[in-house]
Design a protein around this motif. Structure first.
Motif, PDB file in Angstrom:
ATOM      1  N   GLY A  51       0.807  -1.208   0.000  1.00  0.00           N
ATOM      2  CA  GLY A  51       0.000   0.000   0.000  1.00  0.00           C
ATOM      3  C   GLY A  51       0.841   1.260   0.000  1.00  0.00           C
ATOM      4  N   LEU A  52       0.154   2.381   0.010  1.00  0.00           N
ATOM      5  CA  LEU A  52       0.771   3.700   0.064  1.00  0.00           C
ATOM      6  C   LEU A  52       0.431   4.298   1.421  1.00  0.00           C
ATOM      7  CD1 LEU A  52       2.288   5.870  -1.654  1.00  0.00           C
ATOM      8  CD2 LEU A  52       0.025   6.775  -2.228  1.00  0.00           C
ATOM      9  N   TYR A  53       1.442   4.785   2.159  1.00  0.00           N
ATOM     10  CA  TYR A  53       1.265   5.222   3.541  1.00  0.00           C
ATOM     11  C   TYR A  53       1.801   6.628   3.752  1.00  0.00           C
ATOM     12  CZ  TYR A  53       0.563   0.260   4.508  1.00  0.00           C
ATOM     13  OH  TYR A  53       0.096  -1.024   4.516  1.00  0.00           O
ATOM     14  N   LEU A  54       1.117   7.382   4.607  1.00  0.00           N
ATOM     15  CA  LEU A  54       1.599   8.671   5.083  1.00  0.00           C
ATOM     16  C   LEU A  54       2.104   8.478   6.503  1.00  0.00           C
ATOM     17  CD1 LEU A  54       1.967  11.758   4.890  1.00  0.00           C
ATOM     18  CD2 LEU A  54      -0.400  11.974   5.713  1.00  0.00           C
ATOM     19  N   ILE A  55       3.348   8.867   6.745  1.00  0.00           N
ATOM     20  CA  ILE A  55       3.999   8.722   8.052  1.00  0.00           C
ATOM     21  C   ILE A  55       4.275  10.112   8.606  1.00  0.00           C
ATOM     22  CG2 ILE A  55       5.931   7.647   9.294  1.00  0.00           C
ATOM     23  CD1 ILE A  55       4.365   5.694   7.391  1.00  0.00           C
ATOM     24  N   ASN A  56       3.901  10.357   9.860  1.00  0.00           N
ATOM     25  CA  ASN A  56       4.227  11.598  10.563  1.00  0.00           C
ATOM     26  C   ASN A  56       4.940  11.236  11.861  1.00  0.00           C
ATOM     27  OD1 ASN A  56       2.936  13.957   9.098  1.00  0.00           O
ATOM     28  ND2 ASN A  56       1.233  12.518   9.218  1.00  0.00           N
ATOM     29  N   VAL A  57       6.038  11.923  12.149  1.00  0.00           N
ATOM     30  CA  VAL A  57       6.819  11.673  13.360  1.00  0.00           C
ATOM     31  C   VAL A  57       7.108  13.005  14.030  1.00  0.00           C
ATOM     32  CG1 VAL A  57       9.033  10.849  14.246  1.00  0.00           C
ATOM     33  CG2 VAL A  57       7.893   9.596  12.410  1.00  0.00           C
ATOM     34  N   SER A  58       6.965  13.048  15.362  1.00  0.00           N
ATOM     35  CA  SER A  58       7.386  14.230  16.111  1.00  0.00           C
ATOM     36  C   SER A  58       7.891  13.787  17.480  1.00  0.00           C
ATOM     37  CB  SER A  58       6.261  15.248  16.264  1.00  0.00           C
ATOM     38  OG  SER A  58       5.260  14.758  17.113  1.00  0.00           O
ATOM     39  N   ALA A  59       8.766  14.593  18.055  1.00  0.00           N
ATOM     40  CA  ALA A  59       9.308  14.301  19.389  1.00  0.00           C
ATOM     41  C   ALA A  59      10.002  15.541  19.924  1.00  0.00           C
ATOM     42  CB  ALA A  59      10.297  13.139  19.329  1.00  0.00           C
ATOM     43  N   ASP A  60      10.097  15.612  21.251  1.00  0.00           N
ATOM     44  CA  ASP A  60      10.907  16.623  21.914  1.00  0.00           C
ATOM     45  C   ASP A  60      12.281  16.021  22.181  1.00  0.00           C
ATOM     46  OD1 ASP A  60       8.763  18.407  22.010  1.00  0.00           O
ATOM     47  OD2 ASP A  60       8.116  17.683  23.972  1.00  0.00           O
ATOM     48  N   LEU A  61      13.333  16.757  21.839  1.00  0.00           N
ATOM     49  CA  LEU A  61      14.701  16.311  22.081  1.00  0.00           C
ATOM     50  C   LEU A  61      15.329  17.192  23.159  1.00  0.00           C
ATOM     51  CD1 LEU A  61      15.962  15.846  18.409  1.00  0.00           C
ATOM     52  CD2 LEU A  61      14.885  14.153  19.915  1.00  0.00           C
ATOM     53  N   LEU A  62      15.887  16.574  24.179  1.00  0.00           N
ATOM     54  CA  LEU A  62      16.598  17.278  25.243  1.00  0.00           C
ATOM     55  C   LEU A  62      18.072  16.952  25.100  1.00  0.00           C
ATOM     56  CD1 LEU A  62      16.816  18.845  27.934  1.00  0.00           C
ATOM     57  CD2 LEU A  62      16.372  16.681  29.094  1.00  0.00           C
ATOM     58  N   GLY A  63      18.876  17.977  24.877  1.00  0.00           N
ATOM     59  CA  GLY A  63      20.305  17.761  24.687  1.00  0.00           C
ATOM     60  C   GLY A  63      20.990  17.302  25.966  1.00  0.00           C
ATOM     61  N   THR A  64      21.755  16.241  25.849  1.00  0.00           N
ATOM     62  CA  THR A  64      22.585  15.783  26.962  1.00  0.00           C
ATOM     63  C   THR A  64      24.044  16.168  26.724  1.00  0.00           C
ATOM     64  OG1 THR A  64      22.778  13.602  25.926  1.00  0.00           O
ATOM     65  CG2 THR A  64      21.039  13.881  27.565  1.00  0.00           C
ATOM     66  N   ALA A  65      24.336  16.609  25.500  1.00  0.00           N
ATOM     67  CA  ALA A  65      25.643  17.135  25.109  1.00  0.00           C
ATOM     68  C   ALA A  65      25.402  18.070  23.928  1.00  0.00           C
ATOM     69  CB  ALA A  65      26.585  16.001  24.720  1.00  0.00           C
ATOM     70  N   ALA A  66      26.385  18.855  23.587  1.00  0.00           N
ATOM     71  CA  ALA A  66      26.241  19.780  22.467  1.00  0.00           C
ATOM     72  C   ALA A  66      26.400  19.036  21.148  1.00  0.00           C
ATOM     73  CB  ALA A  66      27.279  20.887  22.567  1.00  0.00           C
ATOM     74  N   GLY A  67      25.596  19.446  20.166  1.00  0.00           N
ATOM     75  CA  GLY A  67      25.707  18.876  18.831  1.00  0.00           C
ATOM     76  C   GLY A  67      24.367  18.853  18.127  1.00  0.00           C
ATOM     77  N   GLU A  68      24.376  18.324  16.914  1.00  0.00           N
ATOM     78  CA  GLU A  68      23.148  18.224  16.129  1.00  0.00           C
ATOM     79  C   GLU A  68      22.522  16.850  16.323  1.00  0.00           C
ATOM     80  OE1 GLU A  68      22.167  19.842  11.945  1.00  0.00           O
ATOM     81  OE2 GLU A  68      22.709  17.733  11.657  1.00  0.00           O
ATOM     82  N   ALA A  69      21.281  16.829  16.783  1.00  0.00           N
ATOM     83  CA  ALA A  69      20.523  15.588  16.930  1.00  0.00           C
ATOM     84  C   ALA A  69      19.542  15.493  15.772  1.00  0.00           C
ATOM     85  CB  ALA A  69      19.776  15.572  18.260  1.00  0.00           C
ATOM     86  N   THR A  70      19.495  14.343  15.134  1.00  0.00           N
ATOM     87  CA  THR A  70      18.625  14.133  13.980  1.00  0.00           C
ATOM     88  C   THR A  70      17.740  12.927  14.212  1.00  0.00           C
ATOM     89  OG1 THR A  70      20.317  15.006  12.489  1.00  0.00           O
ATOM     90  CG2 THR A  70      18.573  13.694  11.487  1.00  0.00           C
ATOM     91  N   LEU A  71      16.439  13.100  13.995  1.00  0.00           N
ATOM     92  CA  LEU A  71      15.528  11.958  13.931  1.00  0.00           C
ATOM     93  C   LEU A  71      15.388  11.586  12.468  1.00  0.00           C
ATOM     94  CD1 LEU A  71      12.554  12.567  16.388  1.00  0.00           C
ATOM     95  CD2 LEU A  71      14.602  11.202  16.705  1.00  0.00           C
ATOM     96  N   GLN A  72      15.592  10.302  12.154  1.00  0.00           N
ATOM     97  CA  GLN A  72      15.631   9.832  10.774  1.00  0.00           C
ATOM     98  C   GLN A  72      14.746   8.607  10.635  1.00  0.00           C
ATOM     99  OE1 GLN A  72      17.714  10.803   7.822  1.00  0.00           O
ATOM    100  NE2 GLN A  72      16.088   9.497   7.026  1.00  0.00           N
ATOM    101  N   LEU A  73      13.920   8.559   9.574  1.00  0.00           N
ATOM    102  CA  LEU A  73      13.117   7.374   9.290  1.00  0.00           C
ATOM    103  C   LEU A  73      13.986   6.336   8.593  1.00  0.00           C
ATOM    104  CD1 LEU A  73      10.226   6.214   9.487  1.00  0.00           C
ATOM    105  CD2 LEU A  73       9.844   7.075   7.168  1.00  0.00           C
TER     106      LEU A  73
END
Length: 140
Positions: A51-73
């Motif tokens: 089938g064909l699907y629509l995916i939506n993702v969200s979250a709050d990220l709290l930094g435990t160290a400095a840097g770029e955090a990325t959520l990836q499917l």
């Protein structure tokens, strides 16, 4: 078995979870309809049938160290291009990230199983993930 309901999933984890770099978000509770989406509460993988699907993702990220955090499917262990959201964090910073994607799952046959497994991965740095939500809606 004939399934006449639209297939949908809303998987949620409202508790904070510490995730290492390249770790996967776990979803503790869910609401599911239909027969085309498989998910087990407490897991991190969603399996989709044809089938064909629509995916939506969200979250709050709290930094435990400095840097770029990325959520990836991730689809069948492979990054889905464009299905990602990033935030540059310092220790203690909180940022909400979200993204959407459309996933097409080809039909399976006796010789080829095209079932698709999706996961959401935290990349680049470790962080605390809170209020994680993934919705999946079968469009066709």
């Amino acid at each position: 078995m004939v399934c006449n309901r639209k297939s949908t999933l809303m998987a949620v984890n409202t508790a904070a979870q510490d995730i290492s770099a390249d770790g996967f978000i776990t979803y503790t509770t869910s609401n599911k309809t239909g027969c085309s989406i498989c998910f087990t509460n407490g897991g991190n993988a969603v399996t989709l049938k044809q089938g064909l699907y629509l995916i939506n993702v969200s979250a709050d990220l709290l930094g435990t160290a400095a840097g770029e955090a990325t959520l990836q499917l991730i689809k069948n262990s492979t990054v889905v291009p464009g299905a990602a959201a990033a935030a540059t964090l310092a220790a203690g910073d909180v940022s909400n990230v979200a993204f959407a994607a459309v996933i097409d799952v080809n039909p399976s046959c006796r010789c080829v199983d095209n079932a698709t497994t999706l996961q959401v991965q935290l990349q680049n740095i470790a962080a605390t993930v809170d209020n994680a939500i993934m919705t999946v809606v079968k469009l066709a």
